[in-house]
Design a protein around this motif. Structure first.
Motif, mmCIF file in Angstrom:
data_model
loop_
_atom_site.group_PDB
_atom_site.id
_atom_site.type_symbol
_atom_site.label_atom_id
_atom_site.label_comp_id
_atom_site.label_asym_id
_atom_site.label_seq_id
_atom_site.Cartn_x
_atom_site.Cartn_y
_atom_site.Cartn_z
ATOM 1 N N VAL A 140 -6.753 1.825 6.408
ATOM 2 C CA VAL A 140 -8.277 1.521 5.841
ATOM 3 C C VAL A 140 -8.755 2.689 4.669
ATOM 4 C CG1 VAL A 140 -10.592 1.645 6.441
ATOM 5 C CG2 VAL A 140 -9.122 0.676 8.026
ATOM 6 N N THR A 141 -8.188 3.901 5.173
ATOM 7 C CA THR A 141 -8.709 4.900 4.217
ATOM 8 C C THR A 141 -7.570 5.427 3.026
ATOM 9 O OG1 THR A 141 -7.876 6.780 5.530
ATOM 10 C CG2 THR A 141 -9.944 6.090 5.921
ATOM 11 N N GLU A 171 -3.679 2.423 12.117
ATOM 12 C CA GLU A 171 -2.773 3.290 11.411
ATOM 13 C C GLU A 171 -1.359 2.625 11.762
ATOM 14 O OE1 GLU A 171 -4.726 7.650 11.122
ATOM 15 O OE2 GLU A 171 -3.458 7.263 12.803
ATOM 16 N N GLN A 212 -5.234 7.323 3.764
ATOM 17 C CA GLN A 212 -4.651 8.769 3.892
ATOM 18 C C GLN A 212 -3.533 8.655 4.861
ATOM 19 O OE1 GLN A 212 -8.401 10.612 5.710
ATOM 20 N NE2 GLN A 212 -8.865 11.498 3.844
ATOM 21 N N LYS A 257 1.055 -1.038 0.044
ATOM 22 C CA LYS A 257 0.068 0.027 -0.083
ATOM 23 C C LYS A 257 0.778 1.201 0.127
ATOM 24 C CE LYS A 257 -3.938 -1.952 2.419
ATOM 25 N NZ LYS A 257 -4.860 -1.900 3.498
ATOM 26 N N ASN A 264 -3.044 5.717 7.198
ATOM 27 C CA ASN A 264 -4.287 4.959 7.698
ATOM 28 C C ASN A 264 -4.651 3.834 6.621
ATOM 29 O OD1 ASN A 264 -7.275 4.467 7.612
ATOM 30 N ND2 ASN A 264 -7.337 5.847 9.199
#
Length: 138
Positions: free
Chosen positions: A133-134, A101, A136, A80, A131
């Motif tokens: 999940v998002t 995070e 960001q 990611k 993060n």
């Protein structure tokens, strides 16, 4: 870029090829309990100088800093990417997981120049939060 895990008997037991857009100059990496954090910073060889076989790094201010987060035994497809402000980091000081995070501490360079004079690099301690999940970066 390549990431590998070596066991206590000095055998390579895990290996991942992390694709980058070109040659880079990573200097450090970080680990949490479950993840590894690699980097793709915009300080790399100046293509014009390379034509003359001169290896002079240049900060490409139009590119972001990028951080690759992947599980310690993950595959290339598990990477990611997180983007952040343009900088170069010689050393990270800590990394850990906190409520979904990845928290990464390191030395942000306000003026990423190819020199080892800390006053010229405008180095300061900085914290990035990625993060999972998002996607960001804070």
């Amino acid at each position: 870029m390549h990431y590998g895990v070596v066991d206590p008997d000095n055998r390579l037991v895990h290996y991942v090829d992390v694709e980058l857009p070109g040659p880079r100059l990573p200097h450090d990496m970080a680990f949490t309990e479950n993840y590894v954090i690699l980097n793709d910073f915009p300080l790399f060889w100046d293509a014009d100088f390379l034509k003359s076989n001169v290896h002079l790094p240049k900060l490409h201010r139009d590119l972001p800093s990028r951080f690759a987060v992947l599980p310690r035994r993950g595959a290339a497809g598990d990477v990611k990417w997180f983007e952040a402000d343009t900088t170069y980091v010689l050393h990270f000081t800590n990394a850990y997981e906190d409520a979904g995070e990845i928290v990464l501490d390191g030395f942000f360079q306000g003026n990423a120049v190819p020199a080892l004079a800390l006053d010229k690099m405008q180095t300061r301690l900085h914290r990035w939060r990625f993060n999972l999940v998002t996607g960001q970066t804070r």
